[in-house]
Design a protein around this motif. Sequence first.
Motif, PDB file in Angstrom:
ATOM      1  N   ALA A 218       0.942  -1.129   0.111  1.00  0.00           N
ATOM      2  CA  ALA A 218       0.076   0.054  -0.147  1.00  0.00           C
ATOM      3  C   ALA A 218       0.882   1.126   0.031  1.00  0.00           C
ATOM      4  CB  ALA A 218      -0.961  -0.148   1.284  1.00  0.00           C
ATOM      5  N   LEU A 219       1.846   1.344  -0.807  1.00  0.00           N
ATOM      6  CA  LEU A 219       2.744   2.295  -0.736  1.00  0.00           C
ATOM      7  C   LEU A 219       2.104   3.591  -1.385  1.00  0.00           C
ATOM      8  CD1 LEU A 219       5.905   0.792  -2.315  1.00  0.00           C
ATOM      9  CD2 LEU A 219       5.124   0.888  -0.186  1.00  0.00           C
ATOM     10  N   GLU A 220       1.255   3.738  -2.192  1.00  0.00           N
ATOM     11  CA  GLU A 220       0.558   4.897  -2.637  1.00  0.00           C
ATOM     12  C   GLU A 220      -0.087   5.822  -1.170  1.00  0.00           C
ATOM     13  OE1 GLU A 220       0.937   6.621  -5.171  1.00  0.00           O
ATOM     14  OE2 GLU A 220       2.150   4.954  -6.353  1.00  0.00           O
ATOM     15  N   GLU A 221      -0.663   4.666  -0.553  1.00  0.00           N
ATOM     16  CA  GLU A 221      -1.517   5.060   0.526  1.00  0.00           C
ATOM     17  C   GLU A 221      -0.637   5.681   1.853  1.00  0.00           C
ATOM     18  OE1 GLU A 221      -2.381   2.410  -1.069  1.00  0.00           O
ATOM     19  OE2 GLU A 221      -4.101   3.657  -1.849  1.00  0.00           O
ATOM     20  N   LYS A 222       0.717   5.011   1.770  1.00  0.00           N
ATOM     21  CA  LYS A 222       1.678   5.504   2.859  1.00  0.00           C
ATOM     22  C   LYS A 222       2.374   6.888   2.281  1.00  0.00           C
ATOM     23  CE  LYS A 222       2.341   1.015   4.332  1.00  0.00           C
ATOM     24  NZ  LYS A 222       3.406  -0.098   4.872  1.00  0.00           N
ATOM     25  N   LYS A 223       2.304   6.857   1.080  1.00  0.00           N
ATOM     26  CA  LYS A 223       2.871   8.104   0.719  1.00  0.00           C
ATOM     27  C   LYS A 223       1.966   9.465   0.617  1.00  0.00           C
ATOM     28  CE  LYS A 223       3.657   9.045  -4.022  1.00  0.00           C
ATOM     29  NZ  LYS A 223       3.819   8.842  -5.377  1.00  0.00           N
ATOM     30  N   GLU A 224       0.805   9.187   0.680  1.00  0.00           N
ATOM     31  CA  GLU A 224      -0.352   9.937   0.833  1.00  0.00           C
ATOM     32  C   GLU A 224      -0.194  10.542   2.265  1.00  0.00           C
ATOM     33  OE1 GLU A 224      -3.002  11.861  -1.107  1.00  0.00           O
ATOM     34  OE2 GLU A 224      -1.196  11.611  -2.318  1.00  0.00           O
ATOM     35  N   TYR A 225      -0.079   9.503   3.192  1.00  0.00           N
ATOM     36  CA  TYR A 225      -0.258   9.838   4.634  1.00  0.00           C
ATOM     37  C   TYR A 225       0.923  10.782   5.241  1.00  0.00           C
ATOM     38  CZ  TYR A 225      -0.608   8.779   9.493  1.00  0.00           C
ATOM     39  OH  TYR A 225      -0.532   9.138  10.971  1.00  0.00           O
ATOM     40  N   VAL A 226       2.087  10.150   4.538  1.00  0.00           N
ATOM     41  CA  VAL A 226       3.102  10.880   4.949  1.00  0.00           C
ATOM     42  C   VAL A 226       3.207  12.468   4.565  1.00  0.00           C
ATOM     43  CG1 VAL A 226       5.619  11.209   4.303  1.00  0.00           C
ATOM     44  CG2 VAL A 226       5.015   8.921   4.995  1.00  0.00           C
ATOM     45  N   LYS A 227       2.501  12.678   3.242  1.00  0.00           N
ATOM     46  CA  LYS A 227       2.589  13.920   2.871  1.00  0.00           C
ATOM     47  C   LYS A 227       1.585  14.588   3.563  1.00  0.00           C
ATOM     48  CE  LYS A 227       1.288  16.464  -1.644  1.00  0.00           C
ATOM     49  NZ  LYS A 227       0.040  16.222  -2.039  1.00  0.00           N
ATOM     50  N   ASN A 228       0.485  13.984   3.869  1.00  0.00           N
ATOM     51  CA  ASN A 228      -0.764  14.936   4.439  1.00  0.00           C
ATOM     52  C   ASN A 228      -0.632  15.172   5.939  1.00  0.00           C
ATOM     53  OD1 ASN A 228      -1.686  15.393   1.743  1.00  0.00           O
ATOM     54  ND2 ASN A 228      -2.871  13.425   1.795  1.00  0.00           N
ATOM     55  N   VAL A 229      -0.099  14.074   6.446  1.00  0.00           N
ATOM     56  CA  VAL A 229      -0.126  14.042   7.868  1.00  0.00           C
ATOM     57  C   VAL A 229       1.417  14.147   8.721  1.00  0.00           C
ATOM     58  CG1 VAL A 229      -0.576  12.780  10.055  1.00  0.00           C
ATOM     59  CG2 VAL A 229      -2.019  12.371   7.865  1.00  0.00           C
ATOM     60  N   VAL A 230       2.251  13.534   8.263  1.00  0.00           N
ATOM     61  CA  VAL A 230       3.459  13.450   8.857  1.00  0.00           C
ATOM     62  C   VAL A 230       4.177  14.763   8.645  1.00  0.00           C
ATOM     63  CG1 VAL A 230       5.867  12.289   9.135  1.00  0.00           C
ATOM     64  CG2 VAL A 230       3.750  10.893   8.924  1.00  0.00           C
ATOM     65  N   ILE A 231       4.607  14.957   7.378  1.00  0.00           N
ATOM     66  CA  ILE A 231       5.194  16.312   6.834  1.00  0.00           C
ATOM     67  C   ILE A 231       4.359  17.303   7.311  1.00  0.00           C
ATOM     68  CG2 ILE A 231       6.029  17.549   4.870  1.00  0.00           C
ATOM     69  CD1 ILE A 231       6.729  14.783   3.566  1.00  0.00           C
ATOM     70  N   LYS A 264       9.308   9.273  11.872  1.00  0.00           N
ATOM     71  CA  LYS A 264       7.941   8.749  11.427  1.00  0.00           C
ATOM     72  C   LYS A 264       7.897   8.237  10.183  1.00  0.00           C
ATOM     73  CE  LYS A 264       5.593  11.585  15.047  1.00  0.00           C
ATOM     74  NZ  LYS A 264       5.022  12.803  15.306  1.00  0.00           N
ATOM     75  N   ILE A 265       8.544   9.059   9.457  1.00  0.00           N
ATOM     76  CA  ILE A 265       8.242   8.616   7.917  1.00  0.00           C
ATOM     77  C   ILE A 265       8.827   7.107   7.546  1.00  0.00           C
ATOM     78  CG2 ILE A 265       8.983   8.907   5.277  1.00  0.00           C
ATOM     79  CD1 ILE A 265       9.218  12.023   6.105  1.00  0.00           C
ATOM     80  N   ILE A 266       9.893   6.742   8.326  1.00  0.00           N
ATOM     81  CA  ILE A 266      10.409   5.579   8.130  1.00  0.00           C
ATOM     82  C   ILE A 266       9.547   4.550   8.964  1.00  0.00           C
ATOM     83  CG2 ILE A 266      12.280   4.145   8.992  1.00  0.00           C
ATOM     84  CD1 ILE A 266      14.252   6.381   8.549  1.00  0.00           C
ATOM     85  N   LYS A 267       8.770   5.089  10.129  1.00  0.00           N
ATOM     86  CA  LYS A 267       8.014   4.162  10.660  1.00  0.00           C
ATOM     87  C   LYS A 267       6.942   3.633   9.581  1.00  0.00           C
ATOM     88  CE  LYS A 267       6.210   2.075  14.331  1.00  0.00           C
ATOM     89  NZ  LYS A 267       6.850   0.885  14.437  1.00  0.00           N
ATOM     90  N   THR A 268       6.357   5.013   9.034  1.00  0.00           N
ATOM     91  CA  THR A 268       5.207   4.618   8.009  1.00  0.00           C
ATOM     92  C   THR A 268       5.228   3.612   6.908  1.00  0.00           C
ATOM     93  OG1 THR A 268       4.449   6.975   8.477  1.00  0.00           O
ATOM     94  CG2 THR A 268       3.398   5.846   6.800  1.00  0.00           C
ATOM     95  N   TYR A 269       6.423   3.516   6.463  1.00  0.00           N
ATOM     96  CA  TYR A 269       6.952   2.824   5.348  1.00  0.00           C
ATOM     97  C   TYR A 269       7.469   1.318   5.828  1.00  0.00           C
ATOM     98  CZ  TYR A 269       6.537   6.291   1.654  1.00  0.00           C
ATOM     99  OH  TYR A 269       6.026   7.218   0.859  1.00  0.00           O
ATOM    100  N   GLY A 270       8.281   1.359   6.921  1.00  0.00           N
ATOM    101  CA  GLY A 270       8.716   0.228   7.314  1.00  0.00           C
ATOM    102  C   GLY A 270       7.848  -0.683   8.025  1.00  0.00           C
ATOM    103  N   THR A 271       7.527  -1.549   7.533  1.00  0.00           N
ATOM    104  CA  THR A 271       6.483  -2.482   8.004  1.00  0.00           C
ATOM    105  C   THR A 271       6.723  -3.217   9.397  1.00  0.00           C
ATOM    106  OG1 THR A 271       6.876  -4.182   6.730  1.00  0.00           O
ATOM    107  CG2 THR A 271       5.022  -2.844   6.051  1.00  0.00           C
ATOM    108  N   ASP A 272       6.084  -3.558  10.321  1.00  0.00           N
ATOM    109  CA  ASP A 272       6.298  -4.047  11.631  1.00  0.00           C
ATOM    110  C   ASP A 272       6.681  -5.658  11.277  1.00  0.00           C
ATOM    111  OD1 ASP A 272       3.551  -2.283  12.238  1.00  0.00           O
ATOM    112  OD2 ASP A 272       5.504  -2.206  13.605  1.00  0.00           O
ATOM    113  N   LYS A 273       7.333  -6.171  12.234  1.00  0.00           N
ATOM    114  CA  LYS A 273       8.052  -7.436  12.245  1.00  0.00           C
ATOM    115  C   LYS A 273       7.018  -8.188  11.617  1.00  0.00           C
ATOM    116  CE  LYS A 273      11.671  -7.748  15.591  1.00  0.00           C
ATOM    117  NZ  LYS A 273      11.729  -7.133  16.790  1.00  0.00           N
ATOM    118  N   VAL A 274       5.941  -8.810  12.024  1.00  0.00           N
ATOM    119  CA  VAL A 274       5.064  -9.888  11.386  1.00  0.00           C
ATOM    120  C   VAL A 274       4.825  -9.500   9.832  1.00  0.00           C
ATOM    121  CG1 VAL A 274       3.986 -10.777  13.243  1.00  0.00           C
ATOM    122  CG2 VAL A 274       3.106  -8.582  12.544  1.00  0.00           C
ATOM    123  N   ALA A 275       4.711  -8.329   9.491  1.00  0.00           N
ATOM    124  CA  ALA A 275       4.325  -7.911   8.215  1.00  0.00           C
ATOM    125  C   ALA A 275       5.755  -7.440   7.240  1.00  0.00           C
ATOM    126  CB  ALA A 275       3.425  -6.725   8.168  1.00  0.00           C
TER     127      ALA A 275
END
Length: 375
Positions: A218-231, A264-275
Amino acid sequence: MKEGYCDFDINDFDLNSELEKLQMDIQKPNILVCGGTGVGKSSLINNIFGKEVAEIGHGVPLTRGIKKYSSTDTSVNLYDSEGYETGSERQSYYENNILSILNENAAVEEKIHEVWYCISAANKRIFDIDQKMICTIKDKGIPVTAVLTQIDGVDEIELTSLILSLRQIDSNLKYFTYCTLEDSNLEEYIQRDELIRWSLDQLPEALKAGFISSVYGALEEKKEYVKNVVIRDAVAQALAAVYVPIPGSDALLLAPIQMRMVSKIIKTYGTDKVASLTTSLLESQVMSYVGKNLSKAVLGSMFKFIPGIGTGVSNVINSGIATIMTKSLGEAMSQMCYKYSNARLRGEDVELVKYFNPETISDLIETIRLAMQNQ
Ligand SMILES: Nc1nc2c(ncn2[C@@H]2O[C@H](COP(=O)(O)OP(=O)(O)O)[C@@H](O)[C@H]2O)c(=O)[nH]1
Ligand SMILES: [Mg+2]
């Protein structure tokens, strides 16, 4: 100088501990996945959150008939309901189980925040119990969507007829068609990104970060989230920081804000261990790189265009520069994480250093900054 900022030294900034802190502070959304036995609930969970979340055994029987998948590595709590056998007496057992965990008055961390109601298209009909439960959940004010699973088991006409039946339950009910098989003929019917976007939209702001960082791909969604929320958040913090004139370097004042944004950006893209994408984790690998090599380069490249930096002269950053600095760093970091994750998802054996190195990030920041200044 402001308390806490004046003694900030980039060499001391530990991105790994920052990430750990982010993970600890994260608020996890609670998602209930329900529907009949064999409709594909566990498969759906695994498909969205990574390979074997619903099978690796740390699902704990929570109450009767509901398993909770939760771990310190994941930023989402999943409630997988035991289904019901079609037409069996266990339907009332199922119904009661679901009702027992839908406590809309519970505290935020106990509440079910949204429900993915799975209906197997392959059954070619919608059972009364499903109709009833969807309406009950909705009446409680909990966001619910119907996921039409196993759509490889129907043809177009059958699917249309199912959708019509769903509309009759509730014309506003959001539904998504799904299939967990990899089949290129079905691609346009697999509404994975749409389900993810919908799910994100339903969550209260504080719970969105946990959800988006937990989904696989879901990289597009992550990119959007980073842009609209994190940044955007980091820009607001940067503006607040430079608004108050204080002696000393504003650049140093901004540094912790910038580095936290990077985490936070790395966290958003970097999936957790199980994923995790494969064995090596984007998160921990990138973090040690960024921590050791990139942070100085990152900050250096941002600050070098500010006159007088590093000369001991008081440097004042205006809000325009603060915005551009924060945005260009955020955007550069997001692009790098996107490209790296994309390569990993395609199964390429990518070398981390090719994507995350001081030169790449400096160049990217510079390019983005110039583009922004010329706008
Ligand atoms: N044909 C097909 N089979 C699926 C699909 N999703 C899951 N399955 C299979 O359906 C069966 C039941 O899936 P499972 O996820 O265990 O269902 P649950 O009981 O609702 O958790 C398993 O054999 C899965 O492999 C799909 O999209 N298409
Ligand atoms: Mg299951």
